[in-house]
Write a protein that holds these residues in place. Sequence first.
Motif, short mmCIF file in Angstrom:
data_model
loop_
_atom_site.label_atom_id
_atom_site.label_comp_id
_atom_site.label_asym_id
_atom_site.label_seq_id
_atom_site.Cartn_x
_atom_site.Cartn_y
_atom_site.Cartn_z
N MET A 1 0.84 -1.18 0.00
CA MET A 1 0.00 0.00 0.00
C MET A 1 0.89 1.25 0.00
N ALA A 2 0.70 2.08 -0.95
CA ALA A 2 1.51 3.29 -1.10
C ALA A 2 0.91 4.45 -0.31
N THR A 3 1.77 5.27 0.23
CA THR A 3 1.36 6.53 0.83
C THR A 3 2.35 7.60 0.39
N LEU A 4 1.86 8.81 0.27
CA LEU A 4 2.69 9.95 -0.07
C LEU A 4 2.42 11.06 0.93
N LYS A 5 3.46 11.76 1.33
CA LYS A 5 3.29 12.90 2.24
C LYS A 5 2.71 14.07 1.46
N THR A 6 1.74 14.73 2.07
CA THR A 6 1.07 15.86 1.43
C THR A 6 2.05 16.94 1.02
N ARG A 7 3.01 17.26 1.88
CA ARG A 7 3.96 18.33 1.53
C ARG A 7 4.83 17.92 0.34
N ASP A 8 5.15 16.63 0.21
CA ASP A 8 5.91 16.16 -0.95
C ASP A 8 5.09 16.29 -2.23
N ILE A 9 3.80 15.98 -2.14
CA ILE A 9 2.91 16.13 -3.29
C ILE A 9 2.85 17.59 -3.71
N GLU A 10 2.61 18.47 -2.74
CA GLU A 10 2.49 19.90 -3.05
C GLU A 10 3.77 20.44 -3.68
N THR A 11 4.91 20.13 -3.09
CA THR A 11 6.19 20.61 -3.60
C THR A 11 6.44 20.11 -5.03
N SER A 12 6.19 18.83 -5.25
CA SER A 12 6.43 18.26 -6.56
C SER A 12 5.49 18.85 -7.61
N LEU A 13 4.21 19.00 -7.27
CA LEU A 13 3.26 19.58 -8.23
C LEU A 13 3.69 20.99 -8.62
N LEU A 14 4.15 21.76 -7.67
CA LEU A 14 4.61 23.12 -7.98
C LEU A 14 5.81 23.10 -8.91
N ARG A 15 6.71 22.15 -8.72
CA ARG A 15 7.89 22.03 -9.59
C ARG A 15 7.52 21.54 -10.98
N LYS A 16 6.43 20.82 -11.10
CA LYS A 16 6.05 20.21 -12.38
C LYS A 16 5.12 21.08 -13.21
N GLY A 17 4.85 22.32 -12.76
CA GLY A 17 4.06 23.24 -13.56
C GLY A 17 2.66 23.51 -13.04
N PHE A 18 2.32 22.96 -11.89
CA PHE A 18 1.02 23.23 -11.30
C PHE A 18 1.11 24.48 -10.45
N GLY A 19 0.05 25.26 -10.42
CA GLY A 19 -0.01 26.45 -9.59
C GLY A 19 -1.10 26.31 -8.55
N GLU A 49 -0.84 12.79 5.04
CA GLU A 49 -0.47 11.71 4.13
C GLU A 49 -1.67 11.34 3.27
N ILE A 50 -1.37 10.93 2.07
CA ILE A 50 -2.39 10.49 1.11
C ILE A 50 -2.16 9.01 0.85
N SER A 51 -3.21 8.20 0.95
CA SER A 51 -3.07 6.75 0.76
C SER A 51 -3.60 6.33 -0.60
N ASP A 52 -3.52 5.02 -0.87
CA ASP A 52 -3.84 4.43 -2.18
C ASP A 52 -5.09 4.98 -2.87
N PRO A 53 -6.26 4.95 -2.23
CA PRO A 53 -7.45 5.39 -2.97
C PRO A 53 -7.36 6.85 -3.43
N LEU A 54 -6.81 7.73 -2.59
CA LEU A 54 -6.69 9.13 -2.99
C LEU A 54 -5.56 9.35 -3.99
N ILE A 55 -4.51 8.56 -3.89
CA ILE A 55 -3.44 8.64 -4.88
C ILE A 55 -4.00 8.30 -6.26
N SER A 56 -4.80 7.24 -6.32
CA SER A 56 -5.43 6.85 -7.59
C SER A 56 -6.36 7.93 -8.10
N ALA A 57 -7.16 8.52 -7.20
CA ALA A 57 -8.10 9.58 -7.60
C ALA A 57 -7.36 10.81 -8.11
#
Length: 94
Positions: A1-19, A49-57
């Motif tokens: 089961m995968a989980t991602l830290k919310t701050r890692d998601i936010e930081t990465s999205l900003l680097r990838k062109g999301f505002g 943290e974001i878990s599998d179902p939300l990562i997929s969504a």
Amino acid sequence: MATLKTRDIETSLLRKGFGPKDGDHKFFVYYIGEKKTRIFTKISHGKTEISDPLISAMGKQVHLNKSEFIDLINCPLTKERYQKMMIDGGYIKF
């Protein structure tokens, strides 16, 4: 089961062109240069943290499968490659 830290998601999205766009959730809208696209995702306030179902969504919202979304966040999927995938997939038109 995968989980991602919310701050890692936010930081990465900003680097990838999301505002960011604030609201009842934290919205992230994808831009190419100054051009706003129709691609977006959101994170609920207060989540650490974001878990599998939300990562997929979230992946579906940005037109990626779960594995590709994890790669987008963890950086194997570059900003340039993601942009090409969105253009080739017809999600972005110029």
